[in-house]
Design an enzyme around this catalytic site. Structure first.
Site, PDB file in Angstrom:
ATOM      1  N   THR A  55      87.227  25.628  47.866  1.00  0.00           N
ATOM      2  CA  THR A  55      87.461  26.746  46.950  1.00  0.00           C
ATOM      3  C   THR A  55      87.622  28.059  47.716  1.00  0.00           C
ATOM      4  O   THR A  55      88.244  28.986  47.217  1.00  0.00           O
ATOM      5  CB  THR A  55      86.273  26.910  45.974  1.00  0.00           C
ATOM      6  OG1 THR A  55      85.075  26.865  46.744  1.00  0.00           O
ATOM      7  CG2 THR A  55      86.245  25.819  44.937  1.00  0.00           C
ATOM      8  N   ASP A 197      82.294  29.376  56.084  1.00  0.00           N
ATOM      9  CA  ASP A 197      81.465  28.959  57.219  1.00  0.00           C
ATOM     10  C   ASP A 197      80.995  30.154  58.028  1.00  0.00           C
ATOM     11  O   ASP A 197      79.851  30.223  58.490  1.00  0.00           O
ATOM     12  CB  ASP A 197      82.251  28.013  58.126  1.00  0.00           C
ATOM     13  CG  ASP A 197      82.741  26.787  57.381  1.00  0.00           C
ATOM     14  OD1 ASP A 197      82.314  26.598  56.228  1.00  0.00           O
ATOM     15  OD2 ASP A 197      83.550  26.037  57.937  1.00  0.00           O
TER      16      ASP A 197
HETATM   17  P1  NG1 Z   1      84.582  22.244  57.807  1.00  0.00           P
HETATM   18  O1  NG1 Z   1      83.817  21.244  57.067  1.00  0.00           O
HETATM   19  O2  NG1 Z   1      83.705  23.014  58.757  1.00  0.00           O
HETATM   20  O3  NG1 Z   1      85.823  21.723  58.460  1.00  0.00           O
HETATM   21  C1  NG1 Z   1      86.310  23.535  56.208  1.00  0.00           C
HETATM   22  C2  NG1 Z   1      86.650  25.031  56.221  1.00  0.00           C
HETATM   23  C3  NG1 Z   1      85.880  25.810  55.163  1.00  0.00           C
HETATM   24  C4  NG1 Z   1      86.058  25.163  53.809  1.00  0.00           C
HETATM   25  C5  NG1 Z   1      85.679  23.676  53.901  1.00  0.00           C
HETATM   26  C6  NG1 Z   1      85.909  22.926  52.624  1.00  0.00           C
HETATM   27  C7  NG1 Z   1      87.170  26.196  58.291  1.00  0.00           C
HETATM   28  C8  NG1 Z   1      86.671  26.778  59.551  1.00  0.00           C
HETATM   29  N1  NG1 Z   1      86.290  25.591  57.509  1.00  0.00           N
HETATM   30  O4  NG1 Z   1      85.018  23.364  56.705  1.00  0.00           O
HETATM   31  O5  NG1 Z   1      86.314  27.147  55.152  1.00  0.00           O
HETATM   32  O6  NG1 Z   1      87.367  25.341  53.360  1.00  0.00           O
HETATM   33  O7  NG1 Z   1      86.434  22.999  54.907  1.00  0.00           O
HETATM   34  O8  NG1 Z   1      85.164  23.469  51.592  1.00  0.00           O
HETATM   35  O9  NG1 Z   1      88.352  26.265  58.000  1.00  0.00           O
END
Ligand code: NG1
Length: 445
Positions: A55, A197
């Site tokens: 989201t 994050d």
């Molecule tokens: P992770 O699980 O750390 O790959 C990614 C995105 C978040 C968010 C989530 C899904 C990055 C650095 N992280 O997290 O911003 O979109 O997926 O909710 O792009």
């Protein structure tokens, strides 16, 4: 070393003593690499997300929690604008670069990009090069952030680097400024992700989740609020052991599906820029305007441009309707979770977590058989309030709210069922909801 223990107590509380060997090993490794002298110890935590998946880049809502597992960076400033980096993990070779406002990226996948990005972005922001440093990243085990497990090890590394550059440059930006800078730094690496994050890594408070509205206000600021975790429950993390590597293409295709949805909805609603803008419109009226599946090439034929998105090929088939439905329903679930956490209705929180997993699996298609096996096993234990995958998906971790008294039974049951079903071993650990990134202390070696 007493000073070190004091610093650790502030961050890890009762767990401080257990951290000492890890910190000492990192200090020894630093001295071996760079010799005696002062060393600054900085850290940034990984995270799980209670609810609100995919989201953030749609300007929606999220509710992440910082782990008490973190990236530990030891650093000593240099006067010549050079950055030299070493890593206790053997997979990551030593590297170096010069700080400037246009740092050439290393090849894709090179870990130094997570330092190059923040160095370049902070240099641009401050209008002059930030000081370089000699740095060493501690080993991932024990207490480090597991890599590729959907608990945001890459953002933790980016944030630790950014905190070090900001510290040596004497820059004290707000948490939101810093989080934006780190998010831009991850775009440098090639991820078109959101800001969740980086915000949680920087703004976390012990014992709390962080509600974040990912839509900036007119001043570019964000609304955040610490949310206490429910009393009487532990937030358990189950690592499936399945690592998501090379899933950035899949990730960017989900981003593309959301952007396609916005572009198509704009035909009738020209004011919208993100899926968040249709949160109050009825879904049934929206979905008829969204194709079930369409290729990037076909969209281009209809003059729908998706913007800069690496690795989304022309023949990628975007499931626009289902992806947008996930985002639309997930935003509602986050807001309801916030409400029912406040009223103490943990059973309903559990149902919302379960619904979020179902939507992530069926609509966003980011689950795997292993993640489904873990969620199913978790729900079999009495009193458990929900289970869902956390993070980007395609492997990584599942979370669950488990009554305090059931933790041992839960761990045994889930571990056994998961091994029976998949032949794999799950690593199950409680999330202690630790504090955000920063300087731990400075030590003289
Ligand atoms: P992770 O699980 O750390 O790959 C990614 C995105 C978040 C968010 C989530 C899904 C990055 C650095 N992280 O997290 O911003 O979109 O997926 O909710 O792009």
């Amino acid at each position: 070393m007493e000073q070190l223990l004091d610093g650790l107590m502030e961050i890890y509380g009762n767990g401080a003593e257990a951290q000492l060997p890890r910190y000492r090993a990192a200090l020894d490794a630093f001295r071996e690499c760079y010799g005696p002298g002062p060393v600054h110890l900085l850290r940034a935590p990984g995270r799980v997300n209670l609810i609100g998946e995919h989201t953030d880049y749609n300007h929606g809502y999220v509710l992440p929690v910082a782990l008490d597992r973190d990236v530990l960076l030891l650093a000593r400033p240099r006067g010549d604008g050079q950055v030299r980096l070493a890593n206790m993990e053997r997979d990551f070779a030593d590297c170096s670069f010069s700080v400037s406002d246009a740092i050439p990226p290393a090849r894709a996948g090179d870990w130094s990009n997570y330092a190059r990005g923040p160095a370049q972005e902070l240099t641009r922001l401050l209008g002059g090069p930030v000081p370089g440093f000699d740095g060493l990243v501690s080993a991932a085990s024990p207490f480090g952030v597991p890599r590729g497990a959907g608990v945001s090890s890459s953002s933790a590394l980016t944030v630790a680097m950014a905190v070090a550059f900001a510290h040596f440059a004497g820059w004290k930006g707000s948490g939101a400024e810093m989080a934006r800078l780190c998010s831009d730094a991850e775009w440098y690496v090639g991820t078109r992700g959101g800001i969740m994050d980086q915000f949680i890594a920087l703004l976390a408070e012990g014992g709390h989740a962080l509600f974040l509205d990912c839509r900036p206000n007119d001043d570019g600021d964000f609304c955040t609020r610490p949310v206490p975790l429910p009393a009487g429950y532990r937030l358990l993390v189950m690592d499936s052991g399945v690592r998501h590597t090379n899933t950035r293409n899949e990730f960017n295709q989900r981003v593309a599906a959301c952007r396609a949805g916005v572009a198509l909805l704009r035909r009738g609603l020209p004011h919208i820029t993100h899926l968040r803008d249709v949160e109050n419109s009825g879904w049934s009226g929206l979905e008829t305007q969204l194709p079930e599946e369409v290729t990037v090439a076909a969209l281009r034929g209809q003059n729908v441009e998706l913007g800069d998105l690496p690795n989304v090929p022309e023949d990628a088939r975007l499931r626009v309707r289902a992806c947008c439905r996930h985002v639309w329903t997930e935003n509602r679930r986050v807001l309801e979770t916030l409400e029912v956490l406040g009223s103490g209705d943990i059973r309903r929180v559990g149902s919302l977590l379960d619904e979020a997993h179902a939507s992530a699996a069926a609509d966003y298609r980011i689950s795997t058989p292993e993640l489904d096996a873990l969620t199913n096993a978790a729900r079999e234990v009495d009193g458990v309030a929900g289970a869902r995958l956390t993070g980007a998906g395609w492997g990584g971790c599942v979370i669950s709210l488990v009554p305090d008294g059931q933790v041992d039974e839960f761990t045994t049951h889930v571990g056994r069922v998961y091994a029976d079903k998949t032949g794999r071993e799950a690593t199950i650990f409680p999330c202690q909801a630790g504090p955000g990134a920063g300087l731990v202390t400075v030590v003289e070696l």
